[in-house]
Scaffold this active site. Structure first.
Site, PDB file in Angstrom:
ATOM      1  N   GLU A   1      61.758  42.035  42.294  1.00  0.00           N
ATOM      2  CA  GLU A   1      61.624  42.193  40.846  1.00  0.00           C
ATOM      3  C   GLU A   1      60.508  43.155  40.445  1.00  0.00           C
ATOM      4  O   GLU A   1      59.518  42.768  39.820  1.00  0.00           O
ATOM      5  CB  GLU A   1      61.466  40.832  40.168  1.00  0.00           C
ATOM      6  CG  GLU A   1      62.699  39.974  40.339  1.00  0.00           C
ATOM      7  CD  GLU A   1      62.717  38.715  39.501  1.00  0.00           C
ATOM      8  OE1 GLU A   1      61.704  38.390  38.840  1.00  0.00           O
ATOM      9  OE2 GLU A   1      63.764  38.040  39.517  1.00  0.00           O
TER      10      GLU A   1
ATOM     11  N   GLU B   1      69.415  37.152  44.659  1.00  0.00           N
ATOM     12  CA  GLU B   1      68.669  36.049  44.048  1.00  0.00           C
ATOM     13  C   GLU B   1      69.436  35.514  42.855  1.00  0.00           C
ATOM     14  O   GLU B   1      69.939  36.275  42.030  1.00  0.00           O
ATOM     15  CB  GLU B   1      67.285  36.532  43.592  1.00  0.00           C
ATOM     16  CG  GLU B   1      66.407  35.424  43.067  1.00  0.00           C
ATOM     17  CD  GLU B   1      65.033  35.922  42.663  1.00  0.00           C
ATOM     18  OE1 GLU B   1      64.555  35.500  41.591  1.00  0.00           O
ATOM     19  OE2 GLU B   1      64.426  36.724  43.403  1.00  0.00           O
TER      20      GLU B   1
END
Length: 191
Positions: free
Chosen positions: A78, A182
């Site tokens: 991220e 994810e």
């Protein structure tokens, strides 16, 4: 390592492991802390970026000592969360251009010159960033040759239809696979 060994022993077929970093050590980060908003100090090609790339190799080396190999690593978990993260979350912020340059100048060459046959995945963030992120990174021939695929998270999938993100990216870069890396339920507390 004991948990991975147990999982590998229980599996009826080989497991492909991948790793994704949360943050570099505090001394390498712009805010001097492993938590909160911050980037790697300096810019791609410098001592901080080369050292961070070498951390990936050391990680793979150490697991290899225990007969654990990784199919892939991502350049950063991220990377855009580092711009918006709560103060206690460990992360490193990268823009697409910064990730491109880190891959092209540091991480890609480090992996290529290592004894590991570990693949490199880029993005590892929400698909809302596609196809822009892919255009920036894979539009660079040097970075593109080091990248095997794109890692994608699903949390904001309802915002962007798959045709606008996944399909558009696949049409632009059909030689690079897309992999969801994810996901979890309960992300939106109001649901």
């Amino acid at each position: 390592i004991p948990l991975l060994r147990r999982a590998l022993a229980m599996s009826k077929r080989p497991l492909l492991l991948f790793a994704s970093p949360w943050t570099a050590p505090a001394w390498m980060r712009s805010n001097g802390d492993v938590r909160g908003k911050g980037t790697l100090k300096g810019k791609a090609g410098d001592k901080y970026h080369k050292t961070w790339a070498n951390y990936f190799i050391k990680f793979l080396d150490e697991y290899a000592k225990h007969n654990m190999t990784f199919w892939a690593v991502t350049a950063q978990n991220e990377p855009l969360a580092g711009l918006f993260t709560p103060p206690q979350a460990p992360t490193i912020a990268f823009t697409a251009a910064q990730q491109r340059d880190f891959i092209a100048q540091d991480l890609g060459p480090a992996l290529a010159h290592s004894p590991h046959r570990t693949r490199l995945l880029m993005l590892d963030d929400q698909r809302i960033h596609l196809p822009h992120w892919a255009k920036v990174v894979l539009g660079n021939a040097t970075a593109a040759r080091y990248v095997a695929g794109l890692a994608v998270h699903w949390y904001l999938d309802a915002i962007v239809p798959p045709g606008c993100s996944l399909e558009a990216t696949h049409k632009l870069f059909p030689d690079h696979f897309l992999l969801y890396t994810e996901a979890c339920t309960g992300f939106f507390m109001f649901r």
